[in-house]
Scaffold this motif. Structure first.
Motif, PDB file in Angstrom:
ATOM      1  N   PHE A 115      41.720  44.437  35.237  1.00  0.00           N
ATOM      2  CA  PHE A 115      40.400  43.803  35.281  1.00  0.00           C
ATOM      3  C   PHE A 115      39.318  44.788  34.870  1.00  0.00           C
ATOM      4  O   PHE A 115      38.236  44.818  35.425  1.00  0.00           O
ATOM      5  N   PHE A 120      40.961  40.424  43.247  1.00  0.00           N
ATOM      6  CA  PHE A 120      41.386  40.775  41.895  1.00  0.00           C
ATOM      7  C   PHE A 120      41.426  42.299  41.781  1.00  0.00           C
ATOM      8  O   PHE A 120      40.538  43.007  42.255  1.00  0.00           O
ATOM      9  N   ILE A 155      36.055  40.419  34.881  1.00  0.00           N
ATOM     10  CA  ILE A 155      36.666  41.695  34.459  1.00  0.00           C
ATOM     11  C   ILE A 155      35.719  42.788  34.933  1.00  0.00           C
ATOM     12  O   ILE A 155      34.890  43.301  34.209  1.00  0.00           O
TER      13      ILE A 155
END
Length: 475
Positions: free
Chosen positions: A346, A218, A333
């Motif tokens: 994120f 991510f 996040i």
């Protein structure tokens, strides 16, 4: 198989999810799709088309385009950003699917299960739509009703699998849009290719072993590649199955099937829903994102916008911004300070800093130039995130957070985020707003007249003899 028990998974007796999914694919017809599902499907396609266009500008997609150009091969389907060049269908799907998720702006499946972290569920549209458009081009002569049916079939299979899996799948680090998205792509491709019987069931087995995606990526180029590979792998599984390539014909089921090994198990109660009895695209529905980042942050961003607007908080007045949230937001996040646009997707500090500085967060703000600016870097360092046990105790069926803004003069502004987040089924964008989002995505890529043609092609897709026409209108 001699060993019939998996100590690491919770699997009910007599699972038949693979067979049920295969029978659903074999039985779906355009006429069986509800009108409201068709309308939402067109909205999802509008959203996706804009994201394909916006993604074509991304450096990660440029790398994939160059790789596809050098690879060459059979001219099955149009290469996004390839100036009309056609490439093998799987490669076309890889590039198009990656572009669709490049901004993390594509729609999100909704769940009403308090145990489900929102991130567990999938971005439902891009893998099956990409597969339908690319396989449709390869086959030729595929009308819009068939493309729509294939797309709806893929969304339904993907969404139900995602909903029925236990939360362990996401919590242990898998990325559902890469893993479960593979089944959405496969189902759409399988429907168009007319797979039946053993070929269809074994195709699920091939797809199950190709499905992948882990959360450590991510905030990097590889996260959108998860969706590109899901699109490609589903197409590949369907094509191999059609050639007679063998696999376990019940690979979703049992102690060593996908749901056990990758998901830790399945909800026996939810399995009773079946495929296509209720359509997930309408109930619980999908959310179309107003911001190009993870949906977990959207209510917080909307709250920040409301607070700075109503109290007219100027950037230079802000001493500190404190965000209170639970682990469903704070764990995924994960960037305390974003240095580029991928990390910003994120990073709560980055996202609320955009709102604090310019009161918006769109394609322009999610750029390396804006995120790396002195103003953004300074504002992010004024943001603090705090774990809130009271919010955590409320469960994960809603995305909950609150913000306190402390001014330099000692005054405070605070509030709670609206749980009916903008873009979700309880607070949806209008059709006009979805069109406006497409136009914002296409800004600088497709001119106004081209945007008009793209919008018209999608609204009228089920009347079109060429169901893949939207691809020819992309860059």
């Amino acid at each position: 198989m001699a060993v019939t028990n998996n100590d690491f998974a919770r699997i009910p007796e007599g699972m038949t999810i693979t067979e049920d999914a295969a029978r659903f694919i074999e039985s779906v017809a355009f006429e069986s799709i509800p009108d409201d599902a068709l309308h939402i499907g067109r909205r999802c396609m509008l959203d996706a088309a804009g994201l394909y266009a916006a993604g074509s500008e991304e450096h990660s997609v440029h790398i994939l385009i160059e790789d596809a150009r050098e690879m060459g091969g059979r001219a099955d389907a149009r290469l996004l950003g390839g100036a009309g060049m056609k490439v093998p269908v799987g490669i076309a799907a890889r590039v198009l699917g990656t572009a669709g998720h490049a901004h993390d702006w594509d729609d999100t499946q909704v769940s009403v299960d308090p145990a489900h972290v929102y991130g567990l569920l999938t971005h439902p549209t891009i893998p099956p739509l990409t597969a339908a458009l690319c396989i449709g081009q390869m086959m030729g002569g595929v009308d819009g009703r068939k493309v729509m049916t294939a797309f709806q079939t893929g969304v339904e299979v993907e969404s139900k699998i995602s909903e029925w899996m236990l939360p362990q799948h996401y919590l242990s680090g898998k990325h559902s849009s890469g893993t479960v998205g593979t089944f959405g792509s496969f189902a759409a491709a399988a429907w168009l290719l007319g797979l039946r019987g053993a070929e269809l069931r074994q195709g699920f087995g091939i797809a199950a072993s190709l499905a992948a995606g882990i959360r450590c990526n991510f905030g990097t180029m590889t996260k959108p590649l998860h969706v590109g590979r899901a699109s490609e792998n589903g197409v590949t599984a369907a094509l191999l199955a059609k050639r007679g390539f063998g696999a376990d014909p019940a690979a979703l089921d049992g102690p060593w099937g996908f749901l056990a090994v990758m998901g830790g198990g399945v909800s026996a109660e939810k399995m009773a829903q079946g495929f296509g009895k209720t359509w997930s695209i309408t109930n619980p529905g999908v959310s179309i994102k107003p911001y190009p980042c993870g949906i977990l942050t959207h209510p917080t961003m909307d709250l920040m916008l409301r607070l700075v607007t109503e109290a007219d908080v100027k950037p230079e007045e802000i001493d500190q911004i404190i965000i209170h949230a639970g682990t469903n937001i704070l764990k995924p996040i994960r960037y305390p300070i974003a240095s580029n646009h991928l990390e910003a997707k994120f990073s709560l500090p980055a996202e609320v800093s955009m709102i604090a500085l310019v009161r918006q967060a769109g394609k322009r703000e999610f750029s390396d130039e804006f995120v790396g600016s002195d103003a953004m870097q300074a504002m992010q360092r004024r943001v603090r995130t705090e774990f809130d046990p009271a919010i955590e105790a409320m469960g994960f069926d809603k995305v909950r957070s609150r913000i306190t803004i402390r001014r330099k003069n000692g005054t405070e502004v605070s509030g709670w985020a609206d749980e009916r987040y903008r873009g979700g089924p309880d607070n949806p964008m209008t059709d006009a707003e979805v069109e406006a989002k497409l136009r914002s995505c296409c800004d600088g890529v497709i001119d106004g007249a081209g945007q008009d043609r793209l919008i018209e092609a999608i609204w009228s897709i089920t009347k079109d003899e060429d169901g893949t026409r939207m691809v020819s209108l992309l860059p």
